[in-house]
Design an enzyme around this catalytic site. Sequence first.
Site, PDB file in Angstrom:
ATOM      1  N   GLU A  37      41.515 123.916  -8.085  1.00 22.03           N
ATOM      2  CA  GLU A  37      42.952 123.800  -8.308  1.00 22.03           C
ATOM      3  C   GLU A  37      43.381 123.329  -9.692  1.00 22.03           C
ATOM      4  O   GLU A  37      44.567 123.397 -10.022  1.00 22.03           O
ATOM      5  CB  GLU A  37      43.555 122.891  -7.233  1.00 22.03           C
TER       6      GLU A  37
ATOM      7  N   GLU B 197      36.827 111.945   1.653  1.00 27.97           N
ATOM      8  CA  GLU B 197      36.889 113.126   0.786  1.00 27.97           C
ATOM      9  C   GLU B 197      35.931 112.996  -0.389  1.00 27.97           C
ATOM     10  O   GLU B 197      35.225 113.934  -0.744  1.00 27.97           O
ATOM     11  CB  GLU B 197      38.318 113.320   0.305  1.00 27.97           C
TER      12      GLU B 197
END
Length: 754
Positions: free
Chosen positions: A519, A671
């Site tokens: 991203e 994460e």
Amino acid sequence: MKSSARMLAWLALAASPAFAATDPDFLLSATAKDFASYFPGQLANGYLSTFTAPRGTEGNLAYLVAFMDYAKDDIARPAAIPGWTEIDYSTGQSVAGHFWMNQVDLSPAVFKGYRQTLDLHDATLTTRYRYLDHGRTTAVEVTTFVSQASPHLAATRLSITPNFDGEVELSFALNTWAPHQPRFALGKLSGEQMQEQVASRNLKLQAVPPATPDRAPLWYHGDTHVLDSDGDARDLTLRLDGRAEQGLAMAEAAAIQLPEGLTPREARFYRSDYRLALNLRVPVRKGITYTFTKYVAASREGWGGDAAADLALAKAARSKGFTTLLAAHQAAWRELWQTDIRIDGDPQAQRIVHSDLYYLLANSTRDTAWPIGACGMTTGYAGHTFWDSDSWVFPALLLLHPQRAKSLVMFRDRTLPAAEQRARERGLRGAMYPWEADPQNGSEQTPHFAYVLGEREIHVDADIAIAQWQYYLASGDKAWLQQHGWPVIRAVAQFWASRVTYDAQQQRYEILHVTSVDEDYNDVPNDTFTNVSAAKALRIAGAAARVVGTTPDPRWADMAARMYVPFSAKDGHHLDFDPSVPHAIDSWGGSALPMLAYPSLDLPMGAALRRRDFDYALAPITQSHRDPNSMGLAPTSIAAATLGDNAEASAWFQRNITANVLKPPFNVRTETANNNTGYFLTAAAGLLQNIVYGFSGLRIEQDGLVEAYPPMLPPKWKSLTLRRVAFRGKFYDIAIRRDAHGKVGLTRTLRTTP
């Protein structure tokens, strides 16, 4: 995943005699050594969730599936319902005032002989210790669970054994949380404005160990307003009706069960703005064990009734008793664990696989149309639905628990009208699914400061169509495809047909202005993963049309055949995106090329090209200085497995279980090692796909469950068994073993009974 920072720890295993019936591979335990680093586990059944806490008696945050707060100018966020777990206790013995146990600092000197065990097999939390309060000692045992058999119900049981004669107090509460402050208008703030407002409140977007995520100032819970509440001190019950901020109605009730023959000296109903409780004073005798049980029922609009109905459920559970409710719950989980992944030769990997499976099962529902958020039923990523639900969690569940996987694709069918409206608003055809979708209504919920992700990271559309087709291939259910899958697949194909650009000079189709899977590249032409996924979605649309007896749009096949896939002719490998974009950012992902081998996409290519792609991708992945993201580990291992590179596949898998993304004591996956974004089901599902598809080499195709690549085993594994795999109405045991010469082979055995 959704930010530029997607994100082994320590396992304490104990098999005390009370847990002898459960395989030690399912037991995770905490001792007093974990007090300072305790990362809460989760108790949930896909509809109702709460967290663990060290004492076992605390009041903890709780959530209902897709129960969202819609505050003005904000994004939708999970509304915390009144916490139901608290049973506080006081010996009444204090030198300087009245002490409640839940307010006493955690200390090994006060909580002696402490052990808390999360039984993954039975989905129960049991806590034991001796509580020392100014000379008075009480042996404490607490067991809590959220029922898998009766999803509206939960229970917690407290047993106390005092070493004194006297009087003690207990408080059975429903905690009604104050509205979170400060609230941020994430629906309209730019990134700079958001950071200014966070700083102005002396907050930081950094993780606070052991358990606070780095974006906690933004990922707070939404509000549930209690509209009516009451309690009955004689009947020992509590009830309330509420509503999420500008959202749905909910209800909750509790019924308390006392030890047989015990009469309280006082029973009072207490109510304030933040607490609904039954407070009891009871006589106790030294050495006698007293057991108190709290039965809780919860519901939300569209799932269950009001407070009166919940009260009836809680009282009925009380009448049947804790043992009966627990036995039904355990039986339901035993049935779930009939499907399992068994590893012989690596106890560490086995426990991690079980914990990852546990959290996926605890956050999923069967035969519904609700999705799974990246962080499950928590506030991580505000409970929103991303491509994670379709491309990560769905494939991990599909062969193991197809009815739970089905709920995820049904969510996309249920919210198709919202996606079609979104496409129309942008002058496009078909359906444009949001990057961040509301789990209840499917509306766009991307924060304003991340608006470009919602507009440009459009590979989500292709991911959704691929998942729909994979469900059809695995189920063989043509009626489902006709009614539910085909409308979604067709709308996605229509979207791509209106979104692509035709380059007449090159005679090819391109997709411009997209955000890459990596991203940090947020406005690039021809992202390879996006283009390959879109082409597959268009081919799927043609195949699905033929299955349901419809003529496909002929442009779909042409667009798929002539979709531009960036390639370096000089070096003979794919590129991450158009060569006009320098691949020069030290990003969290490094390279998205391993995703081309992801099981549900699996771009066909020769072995030599596959090797060149892998070698090219490894450099930016391994040389990155960014905090390793647990989302990227499984695709790299799977890509190596498609090469037949056992060493690389095993090494990347091993990194996934030793990368400090599993937090003690209950293997909560984060994460990254440092951002503490917990309950990260995306990466948990990735690890399971690594095993189910990567090491097995299996792929779901029109021809069946095919052995597309040779199976493999990490060096110290003796065998791997996928138990009770479901495919097209039949069940199989799939075993991967080494023969006498060390060669790895796969066998599948049809089960004569499910």
